[in-house]
Design a protein around this motif. Structure first.
Motif, short mmCIF file in Angstrom:
data_model
loop_
_atom_site.label_atom_id
_atom_site.label_comp_id
_atom_site.label_asym_id
_atom_site.label_seq_id
_atom_site.Cartn_x
_atom_site.Cartn_y
_atom_site.Cartn_z
N LYS A 3 5.43 4.56 -7.20
CA LYS A 3 4.69 5.82 -7.22
C LYS A 3 3.19 5.58 -7.29
N ASP A 4 2.77 4.69 -8.20
CA ASP A 4 1.35 4.39 -8.37
C ASP A 4 0.74 3.74 -7.12
N ALA A 5 1.57 3.01 -6.38
CA ALA A 5 1.09 2.33 -5.17
C ALA A 5 1.17 3.23 -3.93
N GLY A 6 1.78 4.40 -4.09
CA GLY A 6 1.93 5.30 -2.97
C GLY A 6 3.01 4.87 -1.99
N LEU A 7 4.03 4.19 -2.51
CA LEU A 7 5.14 3.70 -1.69
C LEU A 7 6.45 4.28 -2.20
N ALA A 30 9.45 -11.46 3.51
CA ALA A 30 8.86 -10.25 4.09
C ALA A 30 7.42 -10.55 4.48
N LYS A 31 6.93 -9.82 5.39
CA LYS A 31 5.55 -9.98 5.83
C LYS A 31 4.80 -8.66 5.63
N PRO A 32 4.58 -8.28 4.35
CA PRO A 32 3.91 -7.00 4.13
C PRO A 32 2.45 -7.07 4.58
N ARG A 33 1.93 -5.93 4.93
CA ARG A 33 0.52 -5.86 5.30
C ARG A 33 -0.33 -6.17 4.07
N PHE A 34 -1.53 -6.68 4.33
CA PHE A 34 -2.43 -7.02 3.23
C PHE A 34 -2.73 -5.80 2.38
N ASP A 35 -2.94 -4.64 3.03
CA ASP A 35 -3.26 -3.45 2.26
C ASP A 35 -2.09 -3.04 1.36
N THR A 36 -0.86 -3.32 1.76
CA THR A 36 0.29 -3.03 0.91
C THR A 36 0.27 -3.92 -0.32
N VAL A 37 0.00 -5.20 -0.13
CA VAL A 37 -0.08 -6.13 -1.26
C VAL A 37 -1.19 -5.70 -2.22
N LYS A 52 -2.40 -2.62 -2.64
CA LYS A 52 -1.98 -1.39 -3.32
C LYS A 52 -1.04 -1.70 -4.48
N VAL A 53 -0.11 -2.62 -4.24
CA VAL A 53 0.83 -3.01 -5.29
C VAL A 53 0.09 -3.71 -6.43
N ALA A 54 -0.79 -4.62 -6.09
CA ALA A 54 -1.57 -5.33 -7.11
C ALA A 54 -2.38 -4.33 -7.94
N HIS A 55 -3.00 -3.38 -7.28
CA HIS A 55 -3.79 -2.36 -7.99
C HIS A 55 -2.89 -1.54 -8.92
N ALA A 56 -1.72 -1.15 -8.42
CA ALA A 56 -0.78 -0.37 -9.23
C ALA A 56 -0.31 -1.16 -10.46
N LEU A 57 -0.27 -2.48 -10.32
CA LEU A 57 0.16 -3.35 -11.43
C LEU A 57 -0.99 -3.69 -12.37
N GLY A 58 -2.22 -3.33 -11.98
CA GLY A 58 -3.37 -3.69 -12.79
C GLY A 58 -3.79 -5.12 -12.59
N VAL A 59 -3.42 -5.71 -11.44
CA VAL A 59 -3.73 -7.11 -11.13
C VAL A 59 -4.90 -7.14 -10.14
N ARG A 60 -5.88 -7.95 -10.43
CA ARG A 60 -7.02 -8.11 -9.54
C ARG A 60 -7.08 -9.58 -9.13
N PHE A 61 -7.17 -9.81 -7.84
CA PHE A 61 -7.30 -11.17 -7.33
C PHE A 61 -8.77 -11.55 -7.32
N SER A 62 -9.05 -12.80 -7.60
CA SER A 62 -10.44 -13.26 -7.56
C SER A 62 -10.47 -14.67 -6.96
N ALA A 63 -11.64 -15.04 -6.51
CA ALA A 63 -11.82 -16.36 -5.89
C ALA A 63 -12.81 -17.17 -6.69
N ARG A 64 -12.65 -18.48 -6.62
CA ARG A 64 -13.61 -19.37 -7.25
C ARG A 64 -13.68 -20.66 -6.44
N VAL A 65 -14.78 -21.32 -6.50
CA VAL A 65 -14.97 -22.57 -5.78
C VAL A 65 -14.28 -23.68 -6.56
N GLN A 66 -13.63 -24.57 -5.83
CA GLN A 66 -12.91 -25.66 -6.51
C GLN A 66 -13.82 -26.70 -7.02
#
Length: 99
Positions: A59-63, A76-83, A85-99
């Motif tokens: 519901k929170d992800a609009g799916l 499955a090969k979900p679209r990036f925007d679906t992933v 939306k799900v991450a946002h609904a879960l309260g998960v934020r992806f971040s990047a860092r230099v190795q």
């Protein structure tokens, strides 16, 4: 002496049972992202969604709930925007860092 075998009742491992707080979720997602395995990421998001309640996450992800299950199935090969939306609904934020 009896020769009876005792049957142990072992439950299958379920990561969702251990994702009880935000710190555990963050550690789990970080470890999964370090593997670079997209199927493992889908599995991790599914574990977190089950821990938080699949219907509410959908519901929170609009799916639809069924669509969420399908999108988070390994292989499955979900679209990036679906992933995202799900991450946002879960309260998960992806971040990047230099190795």
């Amino acid at each position: 002496m009896s020769n009876r075998k005792t049957k142990s009742k072992l439950l299958p491992f379920d990561a969702a049972r251990y994702l009880t707080d935000d710190a555990a979720v963050a550690e789990y997602v970080t470890a999964v992202l370090e593997t670079g395995d997209p199927d493992l990421l889908l599995l991790a998001l599914a574990d977190i969604a089950r821990a938080r309640g699949m219907a509410q996450v959908a519901k929170d992800a609009g799916l639809g709930r069924e669509s969420l299950y399908k999108a988070l199935t390994p292989g499955a090969k979900p679209r990036f925007d679906t992933v995202m939306k799900v991450a946002h609904a879960l309260g998960v934020r992806f971040s990047a860092r230099v190795q």
